[in-house]
Design a protein around this motif. Sequence first.
Motif, PDB file in Angstrom:
ATOM      1  N   UNK A 252       0.623  -1.131   0.004  1.00  0.00           N
ATOM      2  CA  UNK A 252      -0.061  -0.082  -0.052  1.00  0.00           C
ATOM      3  C   UNK A 252       0.906   1.159  -0.005  1.00  0.00           C
ATOM      4  N   UNK A 253       2.037   1.135   0.829  1.00  0.00           N
ATOM      5  CA  UNK A 253       2.985   2.450   0.693  1.00  0.00           C
ATOM      6  C   UNK A 253       3.373   2.728  -0.605  1.00  0.00           C
ATOM      7  N   UNK A 254       3.806   1.611  -1.488  1.00  0.00           N
ATOM      8  CA  UNK A 254       4.608   1.598  -2.738  1.00  0.00           C
ATOM      9  C   UNK A 254       3.387   2.447  -3.634  1.00  0.00           C
ATOM     10  N   UNK A 255       2.317   1.895  -3.691  1.00  0.00           N
ATOM     11  CA  UNK A 255       1.317   2.172  -4.366  1.00  0.00           C
ATOM     12  C   UNK A 255       0.733   3.614  -4.183  1.00  0.00           C
ATOM     13  N   UNK A 256       0.707   4.119  -3.024  1.00  0.00           N
ATOM     14  CA  UNK A 256       0.263   5.565  -2.576  1.00  0.00           C
ATOM     15  C   UNK A 256       1.314   6.446  -3.057  1.00  0.00           C
ATOM     16  N   UNK A 257       2.721   6.146  -2.826  1.00  0.00           N
ATOM     17  CA  UNK A 257       3.883   7.040  -3.076  1.00  0.00           C
ATOM     18  C   UNK A 257       3.865   7.290  -4.561  1.00  0.00           C
ATOM     19  N   UNK A 258       3.641   6.080  -5.549  1.00  0.00           N
ATOM     20  CA  UNK A 258       3.709   5.910  -6.705  1.00  0.00           C
ATOM     21  C   UNK A 258       2.552   6.928  -7.433  1.00  0.00           C
ATOM     22  N   UNK A 259       1.406   6.984  -6.812  1.00  0.00           N
ATOM     23  CA  UNK A 259       0.291   7.692  -7.409  1.00  0.00           C
ATOM     24  C   UNK A 259       0.807   9.199  -6.878  1.00  0.00           C
ATOM     25  N   UNK A 260       1.158   9.544  -5.931  1.00  0.00           N
ATOM     26  CA  UNK A 260       1.464  10.759  -5.380  1.00  0.00           C
ATOM     27  C   UNK A 260       2.469  11.386  -6.464  1.00  0.00           C
ATOM     28  N   UNK A 261       3.358  10.597  -6.779  1.00  0.00           N
ATOM     29  CA  UNK A 261       4.514  11.073  -7.686  1.00  0.00           C
ATOM     30  C   UNK A 261       3.796  11.460  -9.128  1.00  0.00           C
ATOM     31  N   UNK A 262       3.142  10.699  -9.649  1.00  0.00           N
ATOM     32  CA  UNK A 262       2.412  10.874 -10.973  1.00  0.00           C
ATOM     33  C   UNK A 262       1.491  12.419 -10.837  1.00  0.00           C
ATOM     34  N   UNK A 263       0.917  12.580  -9.779  1.00  0.00           N
ATOM     35  CA  UNK A 263       0.218  13.733  -9.776  1.00  0.00           C
ATOM     36  C   UNK A 263       0.836  14.918  -9.226  1.00  0.00           C
ATOM     37  N   UNK A 264       2.162  14.906  -8.562  1.00  0.00           N
ATOM     38  CA  UNK A 264       2.760  16.003  -7.998  1.00  0.00           C
ATOM     39  C   UNK A 264       3.078  16.944  -9.101  1.00  0.00           C
ATOM     40  N   UNK A 265       3.005  18.156  -8.553  1.00  0.00           N
ATOM     41  CA  UNK A 265       3.335  19.436  -9.427  1.00  0.00           C
ATOM     42  C   UNK A 265       4.724  19.575  -9.948  1.00  0.00           C
ATOM     43  N   UNK A 266       4.988  19.936 -10.762  1.00  0.00           N
ATOM     44  CA  UNK A 266       6.244  20.128 -11.420  1.00  0.00           C
ATOM     45  C   UNK A 266       6.779  21.416 -10.739  1.00  0.00           C
TER      46      UNK A 266
END
Length: 267
Positions: A252-266
Amino acid sequence: MPAVDYHGHTTLITGASAGLGAEFARQLAARGSDLVLVARRRDRLEKLATELRGQHRIQVHVVEMDLATDHPGQALAEQVDQLGLHVTSLINNAGFATFGPFHQADPDRLRREIAVDVTAVADISRAFIGQLRTAGRGVLVNVASMAAYQPNPRMALYGATKAFVLSLTEALWEESRGTGLRVLALSPGATRTEFFDVVGTPQAAGGTRLASPVDVVRTALAALDRKNPPPSVIAGRMNRVMAFLARRLATRRQVIRAIGRLTAKEA
């Protein structure tokens, strides 16, 4: 169960003025269903209704309604009764998202999001499911999202609302077995609709390729046509692969971090 014959059906579609709702209307009209189109933008509904009446010689009724109001299910049922109609199929498609950190979001917008994405779906489903089960030959489709399968940083509330829709619909699938009513949760990924205009940024797509509304709706109708329709379907092969990987091969930790990186502002 044979493929669905939509001739003689009356299908109510929410969020029908654009995007997946309008595409559901077009494909169901082509398969012979009469329609009740529901949305806030009456001019768009009337234009679509005129198009579909002319192309398919079906009955199309228009209901202008804001689903964020109180008791939308009761209000819709009353309007349908006034039109003298009996709804045999239902597509709960209306919904929108909020993008950005939850602590910075407008509370009024969040309340409206819950009203449309959660309350209206449950309330409208409850208002019509009795007659859908009695008819015993139609469909109930609730549009969820790939966002239902994991937490979604920067779209935290949207992901939670779609997880609700997925869970509710799959439970109704089990409850409706043996009645003839086919129940399906449809989970698209990022799709070419007005969704991102309402969200306010294409960044909410996480850089993924946008799917065609035509293909997404075809996926739903094909699932409903199966001999044993599933409780839910994910539109798009890559989306199905990603959902599988997220559930089976990552924490779960890995999934949440991965989605967070995808939607993070540049930066």
